[in-house]
Design a protein around this motif. Sequence first.
Motif, PDB file in Angstrom:
ATOM      1  N   ALA A   3      57.299  73.713  72.100  1.00  0.00           N
ATOM      2  CA  ALA A   3      58.203  74.669  71.464  1.00  0.00           C
ATOM      3  C   ALA A   3      57.605  75.192  70.176  1.00  0.00           C
ATOM      4  O   ALA A   3      56.909  74.478  69.468  1.00  0.00           O
ATOM      5  N   ILE A   4      57.870  76.425  69.881  1.00  0.00           N
ATOM      6  CA  ILE A   4      57.355  77.065  68.670  1.00  0.00           C
ATOM      7  C   ILE A   4      58.242  76.687  67.492  1.00  0.00           C
ATOM      8  O   ILE A   4      59.468  76.666  67.601  1.00  0.00           O
ATOM      9  N   PRO A   5      57.664  76.331  66.331  1.00  0.00           N
ATOM     10  CA  PRO A   5      58.470  75.945  65.172  1.00  0.00           C
ATOM     11  C   PRO A   5      59.457  77.031  64.776  1.00  0.00           C
ATOM     12  O   PRO A   5      59.174  78.217  64.870  1.00  0.00           O
ATOM     13  N   ARG A   6      60.628  76.593  64.305  1.00  0.00           N
ATOM     14  CA  ARG A   6      61.647  77.550  63.873  1.00  0.00           C
ATOM     15  C   ARG A   6      62.564  76.903  62.845  1.00  0.00           C
ATOM     16  O   ARG A   6      62.682  75.700  62.753  1.00  0.00           O
ATOM     17  N   ARG A   7      63.202  77.739  62.028  1.00  0.00           N
ATOM     18  CA  ARG A   7      64.216  77.337  61.050  1.00  0.00           C
ATOM     19  C   ARG A   7      63.704  76.253  60.100  1.00  0.00           C
ATOM     20  O   ARG A   7      64.386  75.291  59.833  1.00  0.00           O
ATOM     21  N   ALA A   8      62.503  76.410  59.567  1.00  0.00           N
ATOM     22  CA  ALA A   8      61.974  75.408  58.638  1.00  0.00           C
ATOM     23  C   ALA A   8      62.815  75.334  57.369  1.00  0.00           C
ATOM     24  O   ALA A   8      63.014  74.263  56.808  1.00  0.00           O
ATOM     25  N   SER A   9      63.305  76.461  56.892  1.00  0.00           N
ATOM     26  CA  SER A   9      64.046  76.457  55.633  1.00  0.00           C
ATOM     27  C   SER A   9      65.323  75.656  55.729  1.00  0.00           C
ATOM     28  O   SER A   9      65.730  75.000  54.787  1.00  0.00           O
ATOM     29  N   HIS A  69      63.638  56.422  67.592  1.00  0.00           N
ATOM     30  CA  HIS A  69      64.019  57.084  66.348  1.00  0.00           C
ATOM     31  C   HIS A  69      65.500  57.429  66.322  1.00  0.00           C
ATOM     32  O   HIS A  69      66.157  57.330  65.285  1.00  0.00           O
ATOM     33  N   GLN A  70      66.049  57.833  67.479  1.00  0.00           N
ATOM     34  CA  GLN A  70      67.436  58.286  67.551  1.00  0.00           C
ATOM     35  C   GLN A  70      68.392  57.212  68.080  1.00  0.00           C
ATOM     36  O   GLN A  70      69.558  57.488  68.345  1.00  0.00           O
ATOM     37  N   ARG A  71      67.890  56.000  68.265  1.00  0.00           N
ATOM     38  CA  ARG A  71      68.701  54.867  68.742  1.00  0.00           C
ATOM     39  C   ARG A  71      69.346  55.183  70.100  1.00  0.00           C
ATOM     40  O   ARG A  71      70.534  54.918  70.320  1.00  0.00           O
ATOM     41  N   LEU A  72      68.545  55.729  70.995  1.00  0.00           N
ATOM     42  CA  LEU A  72      69.023  56.012  72.341  1.00  0.00           C
ATOM     43  C   LEU A  72      68.594  54.902  73.289  1.00  0.00           C
ATOM     44  O   LEU A  72      67.444  54.453  73.256  1.00  0.00           O
ATOM     45  N   ALA A  73      69.505  54.483  74.148  1.00  0.00           N
ATOM     46  CA  ALA A  73      69.146  53.596  75.254  1.00  0.00           C
ATOM     47  C   ALA A  73      68.791  54.484  76.445  1.00  0.00           C
ATOM     48  O   ALA A  73      69.560  55.362  76.819  1.00  0.00           O
ATOM     49  N   VAL A  74      67.609  54.274  77.021  1.00  0.00           N
ATOM     50  CA  VAL A  74      67.107  55.153  78.075  1.00  0.00           C
ATOM     51  C   VAL A  74      67.002  54.385  79.381  1.00  0.00           C
ATOM     52  O   VAL A  74      66.490  53.257  79.418  1.00  0.00           O
ATOM     53  N   GLU A  75      67.479  54.990  80.457  1.00  0.00           N
ATOM     54  CA  GLU A  75      67.282  54.463  81.805  1.00  0.00           C
ATOM     55  C   GLU A  75      66.578  55.560  82.611  1.00  0.00           C
ATOM     56  O   GLU A  75      67.179  56.573  82.959  1.00  0.00           O
ATOM     57  N   ALA A  76      65.288  55.364  82.873  1.00  0.00           N
ATOM     58  CA  ALA A  76      64.508  56.355  83.608  1.00  0.00           C
ATOM     59  C   ALA A  76      64.338  55.893  85.047  1.00  0.00           C
ATOM     60  O   ALA A  76      63.817  54.808  85.301  1.00  0.00           O
ATOM     61  N   HIS A  77      64.795  56.701  85.983  1.00  0.00           N
ATOM     62  CA  HIS A  77      64.701  56.383  87.404  1.00  0.00           C
ATOM     63  C   HIS A  77      63.595  57.197  88.070  1.00  0.00           C
ATOM     64  O   HIS A  77      63.642  57.476  89.265  1.00  0.00           O
ATOM     65  N   VAL A  78      62.591  57.571  87.284  1.00  0.00           N
ATOM     66  CA  VAL A  78      61.466  58.353  87.780  1.00  0.00           C
ATOM     67  C   VAL A  78      60.303  58.127  86.819  1.00  0.00           C
ATOM     68  O   VAL A  78      60.506  57.877  85.627  1.00  0.00           O
ATOM     69  N   ALA A  79      59.071  58.171  87.342  1.00  0.00           N
ATOM     70  CA  ALA A  79      57.895  57.997  86.482  1.00  0.00           C
ATOM     71  C   ALA A  79      57.755  59.194  85.545  1.00  0.00           C
ATOM     72  O   ALA A  79      57.963  60.333  85.939  1.00  0.00           O
ATOM     73  N   LEU A  80      57.405  58.920  84.299  1.00  0.00           N
ATOM     74  CA  LEU A  80      57.232  59.970  83.289  1.00  0.00           C
ATOM     75  C   LEU A  80      55.825  59.849  82.716  1.00  0.00           C
ATOM     76  O   LEU A  80      55.634  59.776  81.501  1.00  0.00           O
ATOM     77  N   ASP A  81      54.835  59.834  83.590  1.00  0.00           N
ATOM     78  CA  ASP A  81      53.481  59.502  83.153  1.00  0.00           C
ATOM     79  C   ASP A  81      52.583  60.712  82.927  1.00  0.00           C
ATOM     80  O   ASP A  81      51.420  60.563  82.588  1.00  0.00           O
ATOM     81  N   GLU A  82      53.106  61.944  83.081  1.00  0.00           N
ATOM     82  CA  GLU A  82      52.254  63.105  82.870  1.00  0.00           C
ATOM     83  C   GLU A  82      51.932  63.277  81.390  1.00  0.00           C
ATOM     84  O   GLU A  82      52.741  62.978  80.519  1.00  0.00           O
ATOM     85  N   ALA A  83      50.715  63.736  81.113  1.00  0.00           N
ATOM     86  CA  ALA A  83      50.300  63.992  79.733  1.00  0.00           C
ATOM     87  C   ALA A  83      50.910  65.308  79.262  1.00  0.00           C
ATOM     88  O   ALA A  83      50.901  66.292  79.996  1.00  0.00           O
ATOM     89  N   VAL A  84      51.466  65.320  78.061  1.00  0.00           N
ATOM     90  CA  VAL A  84      52.134  66.512  77.544  1.00  0.00           C
ATOM     91  C   VAL A  84      51.629  66.825  76.145  1.00  0.00           C
ATOM     92  O   VAL A  84      51.152  65.954  75.421  1.00  0.00           O
ATOM     93  N   ARG A  85      51.750  68.097  75.791  1.00  0.00           N
ATOM     94  CA  ARG A  85      51.470  68.566  74.430  1.00  0.00           C
ATOM     95  C   ARG A  85      52.780  69.145  73.911  1.00  0.00           C
ATOM     96  O   ARG A  85      53.342  70.067  74.504  1.00  0.00           O
ATOM     97  N   VAL A  86      53.302  68.614  72.829  1.00  0.00           N
ATOM     98  CA  VAL A  86      54.643  68.951  72.372  1.00  0.00           C
ATOM     99  C   VAL A  86      54.602  69.431  70.931  1.00  0.00           C
ATOM    100  O   VAL A  86      53.976  68.793  70.083  1.00  0.00           O
ATOM    101  N   GLU A  87      55.261  70.548  70.666  1.00  0.00           N
ATOM    102  CA  GLU A  87      55.445  71.040  69.301  1.00  0.00           C
ATOM    103  C   GLU A  87      56.882  71.542  69.194  1.00  0.00           C
ATOM    104  O   GLU A  87      57.164  72.708  69.443  1.00  0.00           O
ATOM    105  N   ILE A  88      57.791  70.665  68.838  1.00  0.00           N
ATOM    106  CA  ILE A  88      59.200  71.012  68.694  1.00  0.00           C
ATOM    107  C   ILE A  88      59.576  70.721  67.241  1.00  0.00           C
ATOM    108  O   ILE A  88      59.482  69.579  66.807  1.00  0.00           O
ATOM    109  N   VAL A  89      59.973  71.733  66.519  1.00  0.00           N
ATOM    110  CA  VAL A  89      60.221  71.567  65.089  1.00  0.00           C
ATOM    111  C   VAL A  89      61.672  71.923  64.762  1.00  0.00           C
ATOM    112  O   VAL A  89      62.142  73.016  65.067  1.00  0.00           O
ATOM    113  N   GLU A  90      62.377  70.947  64.176  1.00  0.00           N
ATOM    114  CA  GLU A  90      63.733  71.124  63.651  1.00  0.00           C
ATOM    115  C   GLU A  90      64.673  71.733  64.686  1.00  0.00           C
ATOM    116  O   GLU A  90      65.204  72.827  64.505  1.00  0.00           O
TER     117      GLU A  90
END
Length: 301
Positions: A3-9, A69-90
Amino acid sequence: MRAIPRRASAGTARAAAGCALLFLLLSAGIAADRGAPERSVTVGGTRESLTVIAEEASLHDVLSYVAHHQRLAVEAHVALDEAVRVEIVEQPLPRVIRRLLRDYNFTLVLDPDGGSRGGRLWVHPRADAATRRLPQAELFGASGADDRDAALQRLAGGSDAERLEGAAVLAAWGGDDAFVALADALADTNPDVREEAVVGLADHFPDAGVPLVGAALADGDGAVREAAVDALADIGSEAAVAALAALLDSPDTERRRRAVHALGEVESAAATAWLRRAATDPDARVRDTARAYLEERGQPR
């Protein structure tokens, strides 16, 4: 999944108001050689203004650090092993989760007060194309999520939340009547609805949807533009490559760099030709990114 950074202010103001910012760094793997980039995940912010940045880390690791970081309990019923590049800002936490899990069905339930327990997240595979049914856990907590007629009605005239549920169901299912509905949803006032529409059009209508997804590259919302870039890379047709290549003329350096990343994911002669052009870009980061992809393909600069 980027994701492209947004709303930094807005985030700066929240920080000044006293919101603590915690950054967690993860070495998700050892580089193959000393010249390769370090794989890392950075997570920080609050539920309302969360930042996630990762470079070639597994989706499992990225989601794990967000969950911690967000104190989430996660139950994943599928493999999440793909490599990703992430840029999510605010971005708000629910939108971050949608961006990360675009290719999966999931249910996110947050504790209303934040509390000591942040909430719970279930991750499921996409709907079965043969049966046209969604998993038992419903998208975004929607009721009757396997009812396509209801989804069409919600998307056409519901509240923000109802339109988002409708768009998510149609994005998962597709269908002839979904094309017009998702195309119309690209003009929705809610950017999350527009983002779902982009994903659904790319998944189910890769030929007819290219002009619509390409038009979303000019959307006023950064996450919608980013979804369009990723969607065109996934489609990978000549028309999709041409739409991505148009971004190489953007005066925005970051948009040109993101276009190069997307073109680097498309294995075609046309994409390679555009990477060669980008290898002469005036910005060093754009040039270096294009050259790295060309080297991976064994192509001369």
